[in-house]
Scaffold this active site. Structure first.
Site, PDB file in Angstrom:
ATOM      1  N   GLY A  16      65.499 -39.944 -37.075  1.00 13.26           N
ATOM      2  CA  GLY A  16      65.382 -38.622 -36.472  1.00 13.26           C
ATOM      3  C   GLY A  16      64.441 -38.620 -35.296  1.00 13.26           C
ATOM      4  O   GLY A  16      64.232 -39.646 -34.634  1.00 13.26           O
ATOM      5  N   SER A  17      63.834 -37.482 -35.033  1.00 14.68           N
ATOM      6  CA  SER A  17      62.997 -37.304 -33.845  1.00 14.68           C
ATOM      7  C   SER A  17      61.619 -37.916 -34.032  1.00 14.68           C
ATOM      8  O   SER A  17      61.150 -38.126 -35.160  1.00 14.68           O
ATOM      9  CB  SER A  17      62.841 -35.807 -33.546  1.00 14.68           C
TER      10      SER A  17
ATOM     11  N   CYS B 290      71.306 -42.261 -31.023  1.00 14.59           N
ATOM     12  CA  CYS B 290      69.938 -42.726 -30.756  1.00 14.59           C
ATOM     13  C   CYS B 290      69.929 -43.871 -29.753  1.00 14.59           C
ATOM     14  O   CYS B 290      69.044 -43.963 -28.911  1.00 14.59           O
ATOM     15  CB  CYS B 290      69.282 -43.174 -32.056  1.00 14.59           C
TER      16      CYS B 290
ATOM     17  N   ASN C  13      73.955 -36.886 -36.591  1.00 12.80           N
ATOM     18  CA  ASN C  13      74.861 -37.455 -35.592  1.00 12.80           C
ATOM     19  C   ASN C  13      75.793 -38.536 -36.151  1.00 12.80           C
ATOM     20  O   ASN C  13      76.930 -38.676 -35.704  1.00 12.80           O
ATOM     21  CB  ASN C  13      74.067 -38.001 -34.392  1.00 12.80           C
TER      22      ASN C  13
ATOM     23  N   GLU D 204      66.863 -51.999 -39.820  1.00 10.91           N
ATOM     24  CA  GLU D 204      67.997 -51.760 -40.687  1.00 10.91           C
ATOM     25  C   GLU D 204      69.103 -52.729 -40.282  1.00 10.91           C
ATOM     26  O   GLU D 204      69.046 -53.354 -39.235  1.00 10.91           O
ATOM     27  CB  GLU D 204      68.462 -50.309 -40.568  1.00 10.91           C
TER      28      GLU D 204
ATOM     29  N   GLU E 237      63.404 -44.871 -37.561  1.00 12.69           N
ATOM     30  CA  GLU E 237      64.251 -45.043 -36.373  1.00 12.69           C
ATOM     31  C   GLU E 237      64.247 -43.715 -35.653  1.00 12.69           C
ATOM     32  O   GLU E 237      64.824 -42.741 -36.122  1.00 12.69           O
ATOM     33  CB  GLU E 237      65.661 -45.467 -36.801  1.00 12.69           C
TER      34      GLU E 237
ATOM     35  N   GLY F 257      59.309 -37.801 -37.298  1.00 11.38           N
ATOM     36  CA  GLY F 257      58.904 -39.113 -37.779  1.00 11.38           C
ATOM     37  C   GLY F 257      57.405 -39.211 -37.984  1.00 11.38           C
ATOM     38  O   GLY F 257      56.933 -39.812 -38.962  1.00 11.38           O
TER      39      GLY F 257
END
Length: 497
Positions: free
Chosen positions: A244-245, A300, A168, A477, A266, A249
């Site tokens: 990601g998902s 996200c 994304n 991050e 994340e 994760g």
């Protein structure tokens, strides 16, 4: 260097771009492995392939990790911080020099509107600029010991870092991982999403052109199974940054556990935007439109839940619906207000959420259907959608749709809004709109999320730490916190008398 207009004209004429790289980027060069496997990359705005890229294997991953390990131990770890800073500064300059190419490629590969891609590329440049300034300011502490002792700490780079980049925000996410890792003295092995491989490859080449030594940043492309999993399982990796998902994760965490590898995760969100009756309504309307419809809601941290006070609910949603109906849909290169979603598979997932909601009798205030580019009849598009008055336990209130779908939840008052905001498995970000500054900060303190926006959604920038709570993951991050994610602290104590 080709201009934006030239690049678009080339694509419209040939259906591709000649500047797209082929091969992995390992040891400072693009190289096609002997197996010569490739995959198609698709333009979501047309629903058609526009290029091919290398489909890597575990052997390719191993080559990249070995290269980065050697570069870490022999070149980069001991590079003077000021020299790292100069390379990252030059990288920022070269990103801006290649702004048009990077933005057009990003728009084609991800589907996002070109103006958003331009913003992402500028943001990537700013990220390298920010961490360039931090390279020679990463300092430890001294400890107050007895007079015949001295104690201090130093920050050391963790080593070889793996970066799993989502589809994304390909260049944005790559930059916010690469830049702090390199600033700290780590080396990078990146695996971009198979849907969006190209800007990570181009970024690696730009880093090389800026003077980054060979092997310090390697990029391997391919599927999650064939390259992503081998990278996260590789014993030569010291740290993993994954976006990601939740499901993937968890798999990354399990893989990391075998070698006790450090991770930053994340994992997405279902972020509430709390709108109270005393807000500046124009400000709130503008904020919510951007919060859910930027990048077709594929963010996200998208503001995908509107938690609105009952006294203004009807009026406010009516105004939102009017604005939503007026949104211009189209191919990313035409600079629409709403672009396509990234893939046919993802479009089907979004449609599934709304079809199930319709079956439950949900109130679709606007949108709710699969569509296409009005100009061509092609592409993977979903109408900008608002679902009104959704119960707290409904899947539209609890699950991440990751599309242009806004769920509206009605709150009796500020206390009820807080309850609704926290009644979710995710805790990435939250937005608050109110003219009462004390109330805003009271809510900000009590909402369980990693980042809170007050009276402007997506406020802040690279300076502000970003990350989630609950099932949105852990670690941070961006900001100096993001830099510390790539460091290990060593404490030293000595008797001096």
């Amino acid at each position: 260097m080709a201009s934006q207009q030239d690049l678009i004209a080339e694509y419209e004429t040939t259906g591709t771009l000649s500047a797209l790289p082929l091969g992995h980027f390992i040891d400072g060069v693009f190289s096609q492995p002997s197996h010569n496997r490739t995959m198609e990359s698709f333009d979501p705005g047309k629903g058609a392939a526009f290029a091919r890229f290398t489909a890597g294997t575990s052997e390719d991953v191993d080559a990249a990790v070995v290269s980065s390990r050697k570069a870490f131990e022999t070149v980069w770890r001991d590079k003077a911080p000021v020299e790292r800073a100069r390379i990252l500064t030059k990288t920022a300059e070269l990103i801006l020099a290649n702004l048009d190419l990077l933005a057009v490629v990003e728009s084609l590969d991800s589907g996002k509107p070109l103006q958003e891609a331009l913003g992402d590329v500028r943001g990537a440049a700013r990220t390298f600029e920010y961490y360039a300034g931090a390279c020679d300011k990463l300092q430890g502490d001294s400890f107050p010991l007895a007079g015949d002792y001295i104690g201090y700490s130093i920050h050391e780079p963790v080593g070889v870092t793996a970066h799993i980049i989502p589809w994304n925000f390909p260049i944005s996410t790559a930059a916010r991982g690469f830049a702090p890792a390199l600033a700290a003295g780590c080396t990078v092995v990146a695996k971009p999403a198979e849907q969006t491989p190209f800007t990570a490859l181009l970024l690696a080449k730009i880093l090389s052109d800026a003077g980054l030594p060979d092997g310090v940043c390697n990029v391997v492309t391919g599927t999650g199974v064939d390259t992503g999993a081998p990278l996260t399982q590789h014993p030569g990796v010291d740290h993993i940054t994954f976006t990601g998902s939740v499901q993937t994760g968890k798999a990354v965490m399990k893989a990391a556990a075998d070698d006790v590898t450090r991770v930053v995760l994340e994992l997405g969100g279902k972020s509430p935007v709390v709108v109270l009756a005393d807000c500046d309504k124009e400000q709130a309307l503008n904020g919510i439109m951007g919060a859910i419809f930027e990048n077709a809601g594929q963010i996200c941290s998208a503001g995908s839940r509107l938690v609105i006070e009952k006294s203004i609910h009807v009026e406010f949603v009516s105004a939102l619906v009017k604005r939503t109906k007026a949104l211009k849909i189209g191919h990313g290169l035409s600079q629409p207000e709403l672009g396509p979603v990234n893939s046919a598979e993802h479009l089907e997932k979004i449609a599934g959420f709304i079809d199930r909601a319709k079956d439950r009798g949900a109130k679709i205030a606007v949108g709710g259907n699969v569509t296409t580019d009005p100009a061509t009849g092609k592409g993977w598009f979903f109408e900008p959608t608002i679902v009104d008055a959704v119960p707290a336990k409904d899947e539209l209130s609890q699950e991440e749709i990751f599309g242009p779908v806004l769920t509206v939840q009605v709150a009796d008052d500020a206390d009820h809004a807080l309850e609704l905001a926290n009644d979710c498995q995710y805790g990435l970000v939250a937005g608050i709109y109110t003219s009462n500054f004390a109330k805003a900060h009271q809510l900000a303190r009590k909402i369980d999320a990693g980042q809170i926006y007050i009276n402007e959604y997506f406020a802040g920038g690279i300076e502000v730490p970003f990350g989630g709570n609950k099932k949105s993951g852990f670690g941070r991050e961006k900001g100096i916190e993001g830099l510390k994610s790539y460091c290990k602290t060593k404490s030293i104590a000595a008797k001096i008398s």
